[in-house]
Design a protein around this motif. Structure first.
Motif, PDB file in Angstrom:
ATOM      1  N   LEU A  11       0.742  -1.044   0.008  1.00  0.00           N
ATOM      2  CA  LEU A  11       0.054  -0.110   0.159  1.00  0.00           C
ATOM      3  C   LEU A  11       0.893   1.259  -0.069  1.00  0.00           C
ATOM      4  O   LEU A  11       0.499   2.192  -0.803  1.00  0.00           O
ATOM      5  CB  LEU A  11      -0.922   0.121   1.142  1.00  0.00           C
ATOM      6  CG  LEU A  11      -1.758   1.251   1.378  1.00  0.00           C
ATOM      7  CD1 LEU A  11      -2.688   1.402   0.077  1.00  0.00           C
ATOM      8  CD2 LEU A  11      -2.683   1.102   2.585  1.00  0.00           C
ATOM      9  N   ARG A  12       2.034   1.150   0.798  1.00  0.00           N
ATOM     10  CA  ARG A  12       2.909   2.345   0.920  1.00  0.00           C
ATOM     11  C   ARG A  12       3.310   2.845  -0.344  1.00  0.00           C
ATOM     12  O   ARG A  12       3.489   3.573  -1.046  1.00  0.00           O
ATOM     13  CB  ARG A  12       3.880   2.434   1.769  1.00  0.00           C
ATOM     14  CG  ARG A  12       4.825   3.352   2.020  1.00  0.00           C
ATOM     15  CD  ARG A  12       5.911   3.157   3.161  1.00  0.00           C
ATOM     16  NE  ARG A  12       5.309   3.159   4.224  1.00  0.00           N
ATOM     17  CZ  ARG A  12       5.036   4.132   5.429  1.00  0.00           C
ATOM     18  NH1 ARG A  12       4.966   5.317   4.954  1.00  0.00           N
ATOM     19  NH2 ARG A  12       4.579   4.348   6.344  1.00  0.00           N
ATOM     20  N   GLY A  13       3.871   1.742  -1.376  1.00  0.00           N
ATOM     21  CA  GLY A  13       4.333   1.857  -2.610  1.00  0.00           C
ATOM     22  C   GLY A  13       3.365   2.536  -3.648  1.00  0.00           C
ATOM     23  O   GLY A  13       3.777   3.236  -4.302  1.00  0.00           O
ATOM     24  N   ASP A  14       2.088   1.819  -3.534  1.00  0.00           N
ATOM     25  CA  ASP A  14       1.206   2.182  -4.383  1.00  0.00           C
ATOM     26  C   ASP A  14       0.683   3.611  -4.216  1.00  0.00           C
ATOM     27  O   ASP A  14       0.524   4.581  -4.988  1.00  0.00           O
ATOM     28  CB  ASP A  14      -0.254   1.425  -4.258  1.00  0.00           C
ATOM     29  CG  ASP A  14       0.221  -0.072  -4.874  1.00  0.00           C
ATOM     30  OD1 ASP A  14       1.379  -0.125  -5.506  1.00  0.00           O
ATOM     31  OD2 ASP A  14      -0.853  -0.838  -4.815  1.00  0.00           O
ATOM     32  N   LEU A  15       0.494   4.108  -2.789  1.00  0.00           N
ATOM     33  CA  LEU A  15       0.165   5.516  -2.427  1.00  0.00           C
ATOM     34  C   LEU A  15       1.309   6.411  -2.929  1.00  0.00           C
ATOM     35  O   LEU A  15       1.123   7.626  -3.398  1.00  0.00           O
ATOM     36  CB  LEU A  15      -0.201   5.521  -1.231  1.00  0.00           C
ATOM     37  CG  LEU A  15      -1.450   4.856  -0.650  1.00  0.00           C
ATOM     38  CD1 LEU A  15      -1.584   5.071   0.719  1.00  0.00           C
ATOM     39  CD2 LEU A  15      -2.548   5.094  -1.328  1.00  0.00           C
ATOM     40  N   THR A  16       2.579   5.886  -2.766  1.00  0.00           N
ATOM     41  CA  THR A  16       3.696   6.722  -3.101  1.00  0.00           C
ATOM     42  C   THR A  16       3.572   7.162  -4.329  1.00  0.00           C
ATOM     43  O   THR A  16       4.085   8.153  -4.923  1.00  0.00           O
ATOM     44  CB  THR A  16       5.062   6.230  -2.551  1.00  0.00           C
ATOM     45  OG1 THR A  16       5.145   5.977  -1.344  1.00  0.00           O
ATOM     46  CG2 THR A  16       6.259   6.766  -3.226  1.00  0.00           C
ATOM     47  N   ALA A  17       3.338   5.863  -5.436  1.00  0.00           N
ATOM     48  CA  ALA A  17       3.299   6.057  -6.811  1.00  0.00           C
ATOM     49  C   ALA A  17       2.231   7.001  -7.177  1.00  0.00           C
ATOM     50  O   ALA A  17       2.437   8.004  -8.123  1.00  0.00           O
ATOM     51  CB  ALA A  17       3.184   5.015  -7.342  1.00  0.00           C
ATOM     52  N   ASN A  18       1.081   6.838  -6.559  1.00  0.00           N
ATOM     53  CA  ASN A  18      -0.039   8.001  -6.888  1.00  0.00           C
ATOM     54  C   ASN A  18       0.455   9.273  -6.493  1.00  0.00           C
ATOM     55  O   ASN A  18       0.155  10.333  -7.224  1.00  0.00           O
ATOM     56  CB  ASN A  18      -1.457   7.529  -6.039  1.00  0.00           C
ATOM     57  CG  ASN A  18      -2.569   8.395  -6.066  1.00  0.00           C
ATOM     58  OD1 ASN A  18      -2.747   9.344  -5.413  1.00  0.00           O
ATOM     59  ND2 ASN A  18      -3.133   7.959  -7.299  1.00  0.00           N
ATOM     60  N   ALA A  19       0.889   9.635  -5.334  1.00  0.00           N
ATOM     61  CA  ALA A  19       1.480  10.937  -4.683  1.00  0.00           C
ATOM     62  C   ALA A  19       2.417  11.529  -5.798  1.00  0.00           C
ATOM     63  O   ALA A  19       2.096  12.696  -6.245  1.00  0.00           O
ATOM     64  CB  ALA A  19       1.748  10.922  -3.589  1.00  0.00           C
ATOM     65  N   ARG A  20       3.310  10.772  -6.235  1.00  0.00           N
ATOM     66  CA  ARG A  20       4.147  11.202  -7.321  1.00  0.00           C
ATOM     67  C   ARG A  20       3.511  11.675  -8.467  1.00  0.00           C
ATOM     68  O   ARG A  20       4.021  12.623  -9.328  1.00  0.00           O
ATOM     69  CB  ARG A  20       5.207  10.227  -7.375  1.00  0.00           C
ATOM     70  CG  ARG A  20       6.321  10.163  -6.216  1.00  0.00           C
ATOM     71  CD  ARG A  20       7.175   8.819  -6.412  1.00  0.00           C
ATOM     72  NE  ARG A  20       8.228   8.953  -5.294  1.00  0.00           N
ATOM     73  CZ  ARG A  20       9.125   8.073  -5.139  1.00  0.00           C
ATOM     74  NH1 ARG A  20       8.950   6.858  -5.926  1.00  0.00           N
ATOM     75  NH2 ARG A  20       9.895   7.916  -4.133  1.00  0.00           N
ATOM     76  N   LEU A  21       2.810  10.887  -9.052  1.00  0.00           N
ATOM     77  CA  LEU A  21       1.925  11.060 -10.233  1.00  0.00           C
ATOM     78  C   LEU A  21       1.072  12.315 -10.214  1.00  0.00           C
ATOM     79  O   LEU A  21       1.225  13.239 -11.073  1.00  0.00           O
ATOM     80  CB  LEU A  21       1.062   9.818 -10.472  1.00  0.00           C
ATOM     81  CG  LEU A  21       0.009  10.206 -11.780  1.00  0.00           C
ATOM     82  CD1 LEU A  21       1.041  10.258 -13.190  1.00  0.00           C
ATOM     83  CD2 LEU A  21      -0.874   9.109 -11.892  1.00  0.00           C
ATOM     84  N   VAL A  22       0.369  12.425  -9.092  1.00  0.00           N
ATOM     85  CA  VAL A  22      -0.403  13.924  -8.787  1.00  0.00           C
ATOM     86  C   VAL A  22       0.615  15.189  -8.583  1.00  0.00           C
ATOM     87  O   VAL A  22       0.266  16.099  -9.134  1.00  0.00           O
ATOM     88  CB  VAL A  22      -1.112  13.835  -7.724  1.00  0.00           C
ATOM     89  CG1 VAL A  22      -1.743  15.282  -7.013  1.00  0.00           C
ATOM     90  CG2 VAL A  22      -2.184  12.640  -7.530  1.00  0.00           C
ATOM     91  N   ALA A  23       1.775  14.800  -7.902  1.00  0.00           N
ATOM     92  CA  ALA A  23       2.516  15.945  -7.812  1.00  0.00           C
ATOM     93  C   ALA A  23       3.438  16.302  -9.379  1.00  0.00           C
ATOM     94  O   ALA A  23       3.258  17.574  -9.734  1.00  0.00           O
ATOM     95  CB  ALA A  23       3.740  15.461  -7.143  1.00  0.00           C
ATOM     96  N   LYS A  24       3.559  15.237 -10.124  1.00  0.00           N
ATOM     97  CA  LYS A  24       4.088  15.459 -11.567  1.00  0.00           C
ATOM     98  C   LYS A  24       2.980  16.366 -12.122  1.00  0.00           C
ATOM     99  O   LYS A  24       3.441  17.032 -13.248  1.00  0.00           O
ATOM    100  CB  LYS A  24       4.504  14.251 -12.124  1.00  0.00           C
ATOM    101  CG  LYS A  24       4.894  14.375 -13.575  1.00  0.00           C
ATOM    102  CD  LYS A  24       5.324  12.939 -14.157  1.00  0.00           C
ATOM    103  CE  LYS A  24       5.890  12.848 -15.394  1.00  0.00           C
ATOM    104  NZ  LYS A  24       6.286  11.646 -15.916  1.00  0.00           N
ATOM    105  N   THR A  25       1.727  15.848 -12.320  1.00  0.00           N
ATOM    106  CA  THR A  25       0.847  16.606 -13.064  1.00  0.00           C
ATOM    107  C   THR A  25       0.705  18.008 -12.568  1.00  0.00           C
ATOM    108  O   THR A  25       0.448  18.897 -13.213  1.00  0.00           O
ATOM    109  CB  THR A  25      -0.629  15.861 -12.912  1.00  0.00           C
ATOM    110  OG1 THR A  25      -0.453  14.257 -13.340  1.00  0.00           O
ATOM    111  CG2 THR A  25      -1.934  16.633 -13.589  1.00  0.00           C
TER     112      THR A  25
END
Length: 208
Positions: A87-101
């Motif tokens: 879960l931590r890995g998936d949420l980190t990927a999500n946060a990084r995607l949002v931040a990148k956008t």
């Protein structure tokens, strides 16, 4: 619009029509990011995209209808959910995607313009809600899988978890102006993980 008519952006074209749609949506996104919603003009978009004005008016009707289709296309083109095994890995990927956008020069201005338009236009508001509904649905299995692995309590609301990750980053974009960086993404993930562990997002019967 009657109740039997499809919402703007809900009918997917193919072939030459798809190429026209791609050109028009790209042009509309550029102009929306550059100038905002208030000055969006279908005739100007048609000319810049090299498409007949009649075609644009017939397909999209209004600037709001065009923005609705633009958001539908953005949802379709967005990166699929991560599956890192935790879960931590998936949420980190999500946060990084949002931040990148939200830090992309074009995308950040585009989202600001769409969100501003949604505050006063019901068609754009509905389209923006559909956009986030699609994205939350895409990423919800990250939390569902975490529940199955025992990383999150039964009854944890996936949408609430994902919203808790992205909300602080949108706040930085729209309100505080603080940096949207790796540190901010990491803080959002840690806060969400702590809340998950505490059962904060449990909305149904929980075990134990």
């Amino acid at each position: 619009m009657s109740s039997e008519e499809p919402a703007p952006g809900s009918v997917r074209p193919g072939g030459r029509t798809a190429r026209i749609r791609e050109a028009v949506l790209r042009t509309a996104g550029d102009l929306l990011a550059e100038r905002g919603f208030a000055t969006l003009d279908l005739a100007e978009i048609a000319a810049a995209a090299g498409v007949g004005k009649t075609t644009v008016y017939r397909r999209w009707g209004t600037p709001a209808g065009l923005v609705a289709d633009l958001l539908a296309d953005m949802a379709e083109q967005s990166q699929p959910r991560a599956d890192t095994g935790s879960l931590r890995g998936d949420l980190t990927a999500n946060a990084r995607l949002v931040a990148k956008t939200l830090t992309d020069p074009r995308q950040s201005r585009l989202f600001r313009a769409v969100i501003a338009a949604a505050t006063g236009d019901p068609v754009t508001e509905a389209a923006l809600r559909r956009f986030y509904d699609v994205r939350l649905t895409e990423w919800a299995p990250c939390v569902e899988d975490a529940i199955a692995r025992g990383e999150a309590p039964e009854g944890t609301d996936p949408r609430a978890v994902l919203s808790a990750v992205s909300a602080p980053l949108y706040y930085r974009l729209l309100a505080s102006g603080d940096p949207i960086d790796e540190a901010a993404a990491g803080i959002a993930v840690r806060a969400a993980m702590d809340a998950v562990a505490a059962g904060t997002f449990v909305t149904g019967p929980a075990e134990g």
